[in-house]
Structure formats: structure tokens, C-alpha cells
Design a protein around this motif. Structure first.
Motif, mmCIF file in Angstrom:
data_model
loop_
_atom_site.group_PDB
_atom_site.id
_atom_site.type_symbol
_atom_site.label_atom_id
_atom_site.label_comp_id
_atom_site.label_asym_id
_atom_site.label_seq_id
_atom_site.Cartn_x
_atom_site.Cartn_y
_atom_site.Cartn_z
ATOM 1 N N GLU A 106 0.868 -1.171 0.000
ATOM 2 C CA GLU A 106 0.000 0.000 0.000
ATOM 3 C C GLU A 106 0.905 1.221 0.000
ATOM 4 O OE1 GLU A 106 -2.899 1.840 3.240
ATOM 5 O OE2 GLU A 106 -3.645 -0.082 2.475
ATOM 6 N N GLY A 107 1.101 1.809 -1.164
ATOM 7 C CA GLY A 107 2.035 2.921 -1.287
ATOM 8 C C GLY A 107 3.444 2.453 -0.998
ATOM 9 N N LEU A 108 4.097 3.127 -0.061
ATOM 10 C CA LEU A 108 5.465 2.780 0.307
ATOM 11 C C LEU A 108 5.545 1.661 1.336
ATOM 12 C CD1 LEU A 108 6.910 6.402 0.622
ATOM 13 C CD2 LEU A 108 7.177 4.819 -1.293
ATOM 14 N N TYR A 109 4.417 1.250 1.869
ATOM 15 C CA TYR A 109 4.408 0.306 2.986
ATOM 16 C C TYR A 109 3.945 -1.082 2.562
ATOM 17 C CZ TYR A 109 4.860 4.533 5.735
ATOM 18 O OH TYR A 109 5.306 5.710 6.243
ATOM 19 N N ALA A 110 4.516 -2.080 3.228
ATOM 20 C CA ALA A 110 4.051 -3.459 3.098
ATOM 21 C C ALA A 110 3.334 -3.801 4.394
ATOM 22 C CB ALA A 110 5.224 -4.402 2.870
ATOM 23 N N HIS A 111 2.153 -4.342 4.256
ATOM 24 C CA HIS A 111 1.359 -4.766 5.414
ATOM 25 C C HIS A 111 1.406 -6.284 5.477
ATOM 26 C CE1 HIS A 111 -0.608 -0.812 6.130
ATOM 27 N NE2 HIS A 111 -0.238 -0.652 4.868
ATOM 28 N N TYR A 112 1.718 -6.808 6.652
ATOM 29 C CA TYR A 112 1.861 -8.248 6.844
ATOM 30 C C TYR A 112 0.688 -8.788 7.648
ATOM 31 C CZ TYR A 112 6.542 -7.791 5.030
ATOM 32 O OH TYR A 112 7.610 -7.541 4.213
ATOM 33 N N VAL A 113 0.289 -9.990 7.290
ATOM 34 C CA VAL A 113 -0.826 -10.665 7.959
ATOM 35 C C VAL A 113 -0.512 -12.164 7.991
ATOM 36 C CG1 VAL A 113 -2.152 -10.974 5.823
ATOM 37 C CG2 VAL A 113 -3.349 -10.842 8.019
ATOM 38 N N LEU A 114 -1.065 -12.862 8.968
ATOM 39 C CA LEU A 114 -0.876 -14.309 9.015
ATOM 40 C C LEU A 114 -1.484 -14.955 7.789
ATOM 41 C CD1 LEU A 114 -1.684 -15.408 12.668
ATOM 42 C CD2 LEU A 114 0.526 -15.312 11.554
ATOM 43 N N ALA A 115 -0.758 -15.835 7.172
ATOM 44 C CA ALA A 115 -1.262 -16.585 6.022
ATOM 45 C C ALA A 115 -1.661 -17.990 6.442
ATOM 46 C CB ALA A 115 -0.203 -16.653 4.930
ATOM 47 N N ASP A 116 -1.139 -18.436 7.583
ATOM 48 C CA ASP A 116 -1.402 -19.793 8.049
ATOM 49 C C ASP A 116 -1.630 -19.763 9.555
ATOM 50 O OD1 ASP A 116 -1.560 -22.484 8.581
ATOM 51 O OD2 ASP A 116 0.414 -22.984 7.803
ATOM 52 N N ALA A 117 -2.882 -19.600 9.955
ATOM 53 C CA ALA A 117 -3.209 -19.536 11.384
ATOM 54 C C ALA A 117 -3.066 -20.895 12.070
ATOM 55 C CB ALA A 117 -4.622 -18.991 11.578
ATOM 56 N N HIS A 118 -2.908 -21.965 11.299
ATOM 57 C CA HIS A 118 -2.720 -23.287 11.896
ATOM 58 C C HIS A 118 -1.447 -23.366 12.727
ATOM 59 C CE1 HIS A 118 -5.596 -24.455 8.691
ATOM 60 N NE2 HIS A 118 -6.072 -25.165 9.684
ATOM 61 N N VAL A 119 -0.526 -22.480 12.486
ATOM 62 C CA VAL A 119 0.728 -22.489 13.233
ATOM 63 C C VAL A 119 0.461 -22.385 14.735
ATOM 64 C CG1 VAL A 119 1.189 -19.997 13.084
ATOM 65 C CG2 VAL A 119 3.068 -21.570 13.318
ATOM 66 N N PHE A 120 -0.608 -21.699 15.120
ATOM 67 C CA PHE A 120 -0.889 -21.544 16.545
ATOM 68 C C PHE A 120 -1.471 -22.804 17.161
ATOM 69 C CE2 PHE A 120 -0.460 -17.201 15.105
ATOM 70 C CZ PHE A 120 0.524 -16.794 15.986
ATOM 71 N N LYS A 121 -2.079 -23.669 16.368
ATOM 72 C CA LYS A 121 -2.503 -24.974 16.878
ATOM 73 C C LYS A 121 -1.271 -25.775 17.280
ATOM 74 C CE LYS A 121 -6.796 -25.296 14.326
ATOM 75 N NZ LYS A 121 -7.583 -26.047 13.339
ATOM 76 N N LEU A 122 -0.254 -25.718 16.430
ATOM 77 C CA LEU A 122 0.995 -26.404 16.726
ATOM 78 C C LEU A 122 1.629 -25.825 17.986
ATOM 79 C CD1 LEU A 122 3.283 -28.355 16.011
ATOM 80 C CD2 LEU A 122 4.199 -26.568 14.538
ATOM 81 N N CYS A 123 1.668 -24.498 18.061
ATOM 82 C CA CYS A 123 2.245 -23.840 19.237
ATOM 83 C C CYS A 123 1.491 -24.216 20.517
ATOM 84 C CB CYS A 123 2.253 -22.325 19.056
ATOM 85 S SG CYS A 123 3.434 -21.770 17.816
ATOM 86 N N GLU A 124 0.169 -24.286 20.427
ATOM 87 C CA GLU A 124 -0.619 -24.658 21.599
ATOM 88 C C GLU A 124 -0.303 -26.079 22.038
ATOM 89 O OE1 GLU A 124 -4.681 -23.845 20.520
ATOM 90 O OE2 GLU A 124 -4.291 -21.685 20.426
ATOM 91 N N LEU A 125 -0.153 -27.003 21.079
ATOM 92 C CA LEU A 125 0.211 -28.374 21.418
ATOM 93 C C LEU A 125 1.557 -28.422 22.128
ATOM 94 C CD1 LEU A 125 -0.830 -30.303 18.197
ATOM 95 C CD2 LEU A 125 -1.834 -30.545 20.463
ATOM 96 N N VAL A 126 2.527 -27.717 21.584
ATOM 97 C CA VAL A 126 3.866 -27.713 22.178
ATOM 98 C C VAL A 126 3.831 -27.048 23.549
ATOM 99 C CG1 VAL A 126 6.219 -26.839 21.930
ATOM 100 C CG2 VAL A 126 5.038 -27.816 19.957
#
Length: 119
Positions: A82-102
Motif C-alpha cells: 500500500e504505497g510505500l508500505y508493506a502490510h503483513y498478515v498471518l497466512a497460516d493460522a494453523h501455526v498456533f494450533k501447533l504452538c498450543e500443542l507444544v
């Protein structure tokens, strides 16, 4: 990798190719860095620019940019310009399922260790 089928009460083994195992190992390597986990945690709450992630995490700008590039390459985050900026967002929310298990597993192990020390 195993799963438990409660209806049939059987345990079945999933077969994974060597290529699939290599990709899985690479994803785990990406998650093995605390700074990247911190960035993902930030993005779990909201979309953010590099500057916003720097402000929220306290990490350096060059460090955040380097980690975001790796997270993007491995499909954990998506970005939009967006203009000069890059906006980042999670593309794979499943990563937090893994984190919760660990995390649950680690908490259980630490609790058991504390119990042994107090016994």
C-alpha cells in the motif's frame, strides 16, 4: 505421524514421502527462532507494517525485515503493498494450533518436574 480414530479405536500410520518430510522439517526450522515466534504472535492480533512490528516487539527494523522475508517465503505470512508500505498478515493460522500443542506439552512437563522437586 499418527492419528486416533475414536469410532474404530484404531491407530493408523500416515505415510509421508521424503520430500514431504523435508518440507515439514523446514517449517519447524523456521519456527525454531524466538524472534519469529514473537513476530507471528504480533500478527496474530492484527495486520501490521514493519514499523508497527518493530514498535510492538522491540526488535530492530533490519531484524524484523529479515525474519518477515523468511516467514513470507515459507508461507507463514502474506503481504500486501500500500504505497510505500508493506502490510503483513498471518497466512497460516494453523501455526498456533501447533504452538498450543507444544506449549501444553511443555507446561505439563514443567508441572510434573515441579511436583517431583516438591515431593
Amino acid at each position: 505421524m499418527y492419528y486416533h480414530n475414536t469410532r474404530e479405536t484404531t491407530v493408523a500410520k500416515l505415510s509421508l514421502t521424503p520430500e514431504a518430510l523435508e518440507l515439514i522439517a523446514e517449517r519447524f526450522k523456521v519456527l525454531a527462532e524466538p524472534a519469529r515466534l514473537q513476530i507471528l504472535s504480533c500478527l496474530r492480533k492484527h495486520e501490521a507494517t514493519v514499523s508497527e512490528i518493530v514498535d510492538e516487539t522491540g526488535l530492530g527494523q533490519a531484524n524484523v525485515s529479515k525474519h518477515l522475508q523468511l516467514l513470507h517465503t515459507h508461507g507463514f505470512v502474506a503481504r500486501r503493498r500500500e504505497g510505500l508500505y508493506a502490510h503483513y498478515v498471518l497466512a497460516d493460522a494453523h501455526v498456533f494450533k501447533l504452538c498450543e500443542l507444544v506449549c501444553d506439552s511443555m507446561n505439563a512437563a514443567l508441572s510434573a518436574k515441579r511436583l517431583q522437586l516438591t515431593s
